[in-house]
Write a protein that holds these residues in place. Structure first.
Motif, PDB file in Angstrom:
ATOM      1  N   THR A 112      34.681  37.682 -13.899  1.00 26.25           N
ATOM      2  CA  THR A 112      33.604  38.582 -14.297  1.00 26.25           C
ATOM      3  C   THR A 112      33.535  38.689 -15.818  1.00 26.25           C
ATOM      4  OG1 THR A 112      33.878  39.795 -12.237  1.00 26.25           O
ATOM      5  CG2 THR A 112      32.649  40.902 -13.983  1.00 26.25           C
ATOM      6  N   ARG A 113      34.656  38.841 -16.458  1.00 26.48           N
ATOM      7  CA  ARG A 113      34.667  38.946 -17.918  1.00 26.48           C
ATOM      8  C   ARG A 113      34.181  37.661 -18.581  1.00 26.48           C
ATOM      9  NH1 ARG A 113      36.074  43.721 -19.380  1.00 26.48           N
ATOM     10  NH2 ARG A 113      37.501  44.966 -18.136  1.00 26.48           N
ATOM     11  N   PHE A 127      29.919  37.160 -16.835  1.00 26.12           N
ATOM     12  CA  PHE A 127      28.911  38.208 -16.826  1.00 26.12           C
ATOM     13  C   PHE A 127      28.603  38.595 -18.272  1.00 26.12           C
ATOM     14  CE2 PHE A 127      28.967  40.339 -12.408  1.00 26.12           C
ATOM     15  CZ  PHE A 127      29.149  39.121 -11.780  1.00 26.12           C
ATOM     16  N   HIS A 128      27.347  38.863 -18.529  1.00 28.44           N
ATOM     17  CA  HIS A 128      26.929  39.302 -19.855  1.00 28.44           C
ATOM     18  C   HIS A 128      27.560  40.671 -20.134  1.00 28.44           C
ATOM     19  CE1 HIS A 128      24.278  40.596 -23.096  1.00 28.44           C
ATOM     20  NE2 HIS A 128      24.053  39.306 -23.293  1.00 28.44           N
ATOM     21  N   PRO A 129      27.995  40.934 -21.376  1.00 32.87           N
ATOM     22  CA  PRO A 129      28.619  42.237 -21.662  1.00 32.87           C
ATOM     23  C   PRO A 129      27.759  43.435 -21.284  1.00 32.87           C
ATOM     24  CG  PRO A 129      28.829  40.765 -23.547  1.00 32.87           C
ATOM     25  CD  PRO A 129      27.951  40.063 -22.538  1.00 32.87           C
ATOM     26  N   ASP A 130      26.442  43.286 -21.340  1.00 28.39           N
ATOM     27  CA  ASP A 130      25.525  44.378 -20.997  1.00 28.39           C
ATOM     28  C   ASP A 130      24.913  44.209 -19.612  1.00 28.39           C
ATOM     29  OD1 ASP A 130      25.880  45.615 -23.517  1.00 28.39           O
ATOM     30  OD2 ASP A 130      24.431  44.236 -24.415  1.00 28.39           O
ATOM     31  N   VAL A 131      25.636  43.586 -18.708  1.00 25.46           N
ATOM     32  CA  VAL A 131      25.124  43.328 -17.362  1.00 25.46           C
ATOM     33  C   VAL A 131      24.626  44.616 -16.716  1.00 25.46           C
ATOM     34  CG1 VAL A 131      27.405  43.549 -16.252  1.00 25.46           C
ATOM     35  CG2 VAL A 131      25.633  42.153 -15.169  1.00 25.46           C
ATOM     36  N   GLU A 132      23.530  44.498 -15.958  1.00 24.07           N
ATOM     37  CA  GLU A 132      23.010  45.596 -15.128  1.00 24.07           C
ATOM     38  C   GLU A 132      23.272  45.223 -13.684  1.00 24.07           C
ATOM     39  OE1 GLU A 132      19.074  47.098 -15.816  1.00 24.07           O
ATOM     40  OE2 GLU A 132      19.102  46.304 -17.854  1.00 24.07           O
ATOM     41  N   TRP A 133      23.828  46.141 -12.930  1.00 29.21           N
ATOM     42  CA  TRP A 133      24.272  45.850 -11.563  1.00 29.21           C
ATOM     43  C   TRP A 133      23.922  47.022 -10.654  1.00 29.21           C
ATOM     44  CZ3 TRP A 133      26.114  41.140 -10.607  1.00 29.21           C
ATOM     45  CH2 TRP A 133      26.717  40.896  -9.368  1.00 29.21           C
ATOM     46  N   PRO A 134      23.484  46.765  -9.431  1.00 32.68           N
ATOM     47  CA  PRO A 134      23.149  47.887  -8.547  1.00 32.68           C
ATOM     48  C   PRO A 134      24.379  48.539  -7.929  1.00 32.68           C
ATOM     49  CG  PRO A 134      22.828  45.814  -7.408  1.00 32.68           C
ATOM     50  CD  PRO A 134      23.219  45.469  -8.821  1.00 32.68           C
ATOM     51  N   ASN A 135      24.381  49.859  -7.932  1.00 37.47           N
ATOM     52  CA  ASN A 135      25.332  50.620  -7.139  1.00 37.47           C
ATOM     53  C   ASN A 135      24.536  51.005  -5.904  1.00 37.47           C
ATOM     54  OD1 ASN A 135      26.704  52.700  -5.822  1.00 37.47           O
ATOM     55  ND2 ASN A 135      27.629  53.438  -7.720  1.00 37.47           N
ATOM     56  N   VAL A 169      30.959  47.506 -13.580  1.00 35.92           N
ATOM     57  CA  VAL A 169      30.896  46.643 -12.389  1.00 35.92           C
ATOM     58  C   VAL A 169      32.289  46.477 -11.794  1.00 35.92           C
ATOM     59  CG1 VAL A 169      30.371  44.323 -11.540  1.00 35.92           C
ATOM     60  CG2 VAL A 169      28.822  45.434 -13.166  1.00 35.92           C
ATOM     61  N   LEU A 170      33.276  46.225 -12.637  1.00 37.38           N
ATOM     62  CA  LEU A 170      34.646  46.054 -12.138  1.00 37.38           C
ATOM     63  C   LEU A 170      35.167  47.335 -11.484  1.00 37.38           C
ATOM     64  CD1 LEU A 170      36.150  43.892 -15.010  1.00 37.38           C
ATOM     65  CD2 LEU A 170      35.677  43.161 -12.649  1.00 37.38           C
ATOM     66  N   ALA A 171      34.873  48.485 -12.050  1.00 38.74           N
ATOM     67  CA  ALA A 171      35.293  49.755 -11.447  1.00 38.74           C
ATOM     68  C   ALA A 171      34.635  49.956 -10.087  1.00 38.74           C
ATOM     69  CB  ALA A 171      34.963  50.920 -12.384  1.00 38.74           C
ATOM     70  N   TYR A 172      33.355  49.600  -9.983  1.00 38.48           N
ATOM     71  CA  TYR A 172      32.615  49.693  -8.714  1.00 38.48           C
ATOM     72  C   TYR A 172      33.275  48.812  -7.659  1.00 38.48           C
ATOM     73  CZ  TYR A 172      28.468  48.964  -5.666  1.00 38.48           C
ATOM     74  OH  TYR A 172      27.594  48.859  -4.615  1.00 38.48           O
ATOM     75  N   ARG A 216      27.703  30.256  -6.884  1.00 38.80           N
ATOM     76  CA  ARG A 216      28.573  29.867  -5.765  1.00 38.80           C
ATOM     77  C   ARG A 216      29.998  30.355  -6.009  1.00 38.80           C
ATOM     78  NH1 ARG A 216      25.985  24.846  -6.449  1.00 38.80           N
ATOM     79  NH2 ARG A 216      24.355  24.578  -4.903  1.00 38.80           N
ATOM     80  N   ARG A 217      30.474  30.144  -7.209  1.00 39.99           N
ATOM     81  CA  ARG A 217      31.837  30.552  -7.560  1.00 39.99           C
ATOM     82  C   ARG A 217      31.969  32.078  -7.532  1.00 39.99           C
ATOM     83  NH1 ARG A 217      36.635  29.816  -6.666  1.00 39.99           N
ATOM     84  NH2 ARG A 217      38.086  30.124  -8.367  1.00 39.99           N
ATOM     85  N   CYS A 218      30.942  32.779  -7.961  1.00 33.92           N
ATOM     86  CA  CYS A 218      30.959  34.236  -7.954  1.00 33.92           C
ATOM     87  C   CYS A 218      31.209  34.782  -6.547  1.00 33.92           C
ATOM     88  CB  CYS A 218      29.637  34.770  -8.507  1.00 33.92           C
ATOM     89  SG  CYS A 218      29.552  36.558  -8.691  1.00 33.92           S
ATOM     90  N   TYR A 219      30.524  34.229  -5.560  1.00 32.84           N
ATOM     91  CA  TYR A 219      30.715  34.703  -4.184  1.00 32.84           C
ATOM     92  C   TYR A 219      32.093  34.321  -3.656  1.00 32.84           C
ATOM     93  CZ  TYR A 219      25.878  36.184  -4.088  1.00 32.84           C
ATOM     94  OH  TYR A 219      24.705  36.835  -4.362  1.00 32.84           O
TER      95      TYR A 219
END
Length: 155
Positions: free
Chosen positions: A33-34, A37-45, A58-61, A18-21
Protein backbone atom coordinates in the motif's frame (compact mmCIF):
# COMPACT_ATOMS: atom_id res chain seq x y z
CA UNK A 1 2.58 -17.86 -15.64
CA UNK A 2 1.94 -14.67 -17.61
CA UNK A 3 -1.17 -12.78 -16.45
CA UNK A 4 -3.89 -12.41 -19.08
CA UNK A 5 -3.93 -9.20 -21.07
CA UNK A 6 -6.75 -6.80 -20.40
CA UNK A 7 -7.67 -4.91 -23.58
CA UNK A 8 -7.71 -1.13 -23.19
CA UNK A 9 -6.09 -1.12 -19.74
CA UNK A 10 -2.43 -0.19 -19.41
CA UNK A 11 -0.49 -3.30 -18.37
CA UNK A 12 1.08 -1.57 -15.35
CA UNK A 13 -2.35 -0.60 -13.96
CA UNK A 14 -3.85 -4.04 -14.59
CA UNK A 15 -0.87 -5.75 -12.95
CA UNK A 16 -1.00 -3.38 -9.96
CA UNK A 17 -4.70 -4.07 -9.37
CA UNK A 18 -4.28 -7.84 -9.71
CA UNK A 19 -1.49 -7.72 -7.15
CA UNK A 20 -3.54 -5.46 -4.88
CA UNK A 21 -6.30 -8.06 -4.58
CA UNK A 22 -3.78 -10.86 -4.03
CA UNK A 23 -2.06 -8.88 -1.27
CA UNK A 24 -5.35 -7.89 0.41
CA UNK A 25 -6.33 -11.54 0.79
CA UNK A 26 -3.05 -12.25 2.62
CA UNK A 27 -3.63 -9.26 4.95
CA UNK A 28 0.06 -8.31 4.48
CA UNK A 29 -0.87 -4.94 3.00
CA UNK A 30 1.44 -2.35 4.59
CA UNK A 31 4.49 -2.33 2.27
CA UNK A 32 2.43 -2.77 -0.91
CA UNK A 33 0.00 0.00 0.00
CA UNK A 34 2.77 2.44 0.87
CA UNK A 35 4.55 1.69 -2.42
CA UNK A 36 1.56 1.70 -4.79
CA UNK A 37 -1.06 4.04 -3.34
CA UNK A 38 -0.87 7.78 -3.83
CA UNK A 39 -0.10 9.60 -0.53
CA UNK A 40 -3.43 11.46 -0.84
CA UNK A 41 -5.47 8.40 -1.81
CA UNK A 42 -9.26 8.63 -1.35
CA UNK A 43 -10.88 5.38 -0.26
CA UNK A 44 -14.45 4.44 0.67
CA UNK A 45 -15.33 3.45 4.20
CA UNK A 46 -18.31 1.45 3.03
CA UNK A 47 -19.50 0.51 6.51
CA UNK A 48 -19.89 4.15 7.56
CA UNK A 49 -20.66 5.71 4.19
CA UNK A 50 -17.69 8.07 4.43
CA UNK A 51 -14.43 8.63 2.54
CA UNK A 52 -10.97 8.02 3.95
CA UNK A 53 -8.04 10.24 2.97
CA UNK A 54 -4.42 9.12 2.93
CA UNK A 55 -2.54 5.85 3.17
CA UNK A 56 -2.53 5.75 6.98
CA UNK A 57 -6.33 6.03 7.08
CA UNK A 58 -6.72 3.19 4.54
CA UNK A 59 -4.32 0.96 6.48
CA UNK A 60 -6.14 1.67 9.76
CA UNK A 61 -9.47 0.81 8.08
CA UNK A 62 -8.08 -2.50 6.84
CA UNK A 63 -6.52 -3.34 10.21
CA UNK A 64 -9.94 -2.84 11.81
CA UNK A 65 -11.51 -5.20 9.24
CA UNK A 66 -8.80 -7.82 9.75
CA UNK A 67 -9.22 -7.64 13.54
CA UNK A 68 -12.79 -8.96 13.37
CA UNK A 69 -12.60 -11.39 10.45
CA UNK A 70 -10.76 -12.50 7.38
CA UNK A 71 -12.34 -10.65 4.46
CA UNK A 72 -11.50 -11.79 0.93
CA UNK A 73 -11.98 -10.17 -2.45
CA UNK A 74 -11.74 -12.12 -5.74
CA UNK A 75 -11.08 -10.15 -8.92
CA UNK A 76 -13.31 -11.46 -11.72
CA UNK A 77 -12.58 -8.97 -14.48
CA UNK A 78 -11.53 -5.46 -15.45
CA UNK A 79 -12.63 -2.94 -18.05
CA UNK A 80 -11.70 0.64 -18.80
CA UNK A 81 -14.43 3.27 -18.60
CA UNK A 82 -14.58 6.05 -21.23
CA UNK A 83 -13.37 8.52 -18.57
CA UNK A 84 -10.22 6.43 -18.03
CA UNK A 85 -11.16 4.84 -14.71
CA UNK A 86 -10.54 1.12 -14.32
CA UNK A 87 -13.66 -0.84 -13.34
CA UNK A 88 -12.90 -4.06 -11.46
CA UNK A 89 -15.68 -6.61 -11.06
CA UNK A 90 -15.06 -8.36 -7.73
CA UNK A 91 -16.70 -10.97 -5.54
CA UNK A 92 -16.38 -10.40 -1.80
CA UNK A 93 -15.96 -13.27 0.57
CA UNK A 94 -14.70 -14.32 3.96
CA UNK A 95 -12.76 -17.17 5.43
CA UNK A 96 -14.84 -19.30 7.76
CA UNK A 97 -13.78 -20.64 11.17
CA UNK A 98 -12.37 -23.78 9.49
CA UNK A 99 -10.22 -21.73 7.10
CA UNK A 100 -12.48 -22.38 4.11
CA UNK A 101 -13.23 -19.53 1.71
CA UNK A 102 -16.90 -18.59 1.36
CA UNK A 103 -17.97 -16.29 -1.48
CA UNK A 104 -20.94 -13.96 -1.85
CA UNK A 105 -23.46 -14.75 -4.60
CA UNK A 106 -23.32 -11.18 -5.90
CA UNK A 107 -20.49 -9.07 -7.22
CA UNK A 108 -19.44 -5.48 -6.58
CA UNK A 109 -17.66 -3.02 -8.86
CA UNK A 110 -14.57 -1.12 -7.72
CA UNK A 111 -13.72 1.94 -9.82
CA UNK A 112 -10.11 3.10 -9.69
CA UNK A 113 -8.46 6.37 -10.61
CA UNK A 114 -4.68 6.57 -10.91
CA UNK A 115 -2.34 9.52 -10.46
CA UNK A 116 1.40 9.33 -11.15
CA UNK A 117 1.06 5.57 -11.66
CA UNK A 118 -0.43 5.01 -8.20
CA UNK A 119 -3.94 4.26 -6.94
CA UNK A 120 -5.42 7.67 -6.15
CA UNK A 121 -9.13 6.87 -5.61
CA UNK A 122 -11.50 3.95 -5.30
CA UNK A 123 -15.27 4.01 -5.51
CA UNK A 124 -17.64 1.11 -4.90
CA UNK A 125 -20.73 0.45 -6.99
CA UNK A 126 -23.31 -2.30 -7.09
CA UNK A 127 -22.63 -5.21 -9.41
CA UNK A 128 -24.45 -5.54 -12.70
CA UNK A 129 -28.06 -6.66 -12.50
CA UNK A 130 -28.49 -5.89 -8.78
CA UNK A 131 -31.17 -3.72 -7.35
CA UNK A 132 -30.13 -0.60 -5.45
CA UNK A 133 -32.22 -1.61 -2.42
CA UNK A 134 -30.60 -5.02 -2.10
CA UNK A 135 -27.14 -3.61 -2.70
CA UNK A 136 -27.22 -0.93 0.04
CA UNK A 137 -26.82 -3.39 2.91
CA UNK A 138 -24.44 -5.50 0.90
CA UNK A 139 -22.11 -2.59 0.20
CA UNK A 140 -22.35 -1.36 3.78
CA UNK A 141 -21.60 -4.80 5.21
CA UNK A 142 -19.17 -5.87 2.49
CA UNK A 143 -20.10 -9.52 2.92
CA UNK A 144 -23.76 -9.45 1.94
CA UNK A 145 -25.07 -12.94 1.50
CA UNK A 146 -22.23 -14.70 3.32
CA UNK A 147 -23.65 -16.29 6.49
CA UNK A 148 -22.66 -14.48 9.70
CA UNK A 149 -20.93 -17.57 11.06
CA UNK A 150 -18.31 -17.20 8.32
CA UNK A 151 -17.58 -13.56 9.11
CA UNK A 152 -15.78 -14.13 12.38
CA UNK A 153 -12.31 -15.58 12.36
CA UNK A 154 -11.57 -18.37 14.81
CA UNK A 155 -9.64 -16.99 17.81
Amino acid sequence: MTPPTTPGIPAAQADLLRRCYEIFDTQDVEAFTRAHFHPDVEWPNVAEGTRLHGIDAVLAYWRAQFAVGHPLVRLEGMTRDPDGRIRAQVRPGAQDVNGDDRWAERTVQHLYTFHDGKVARREVREGEGQSQERTQGYLRDGLGDIPGSFRQRAR
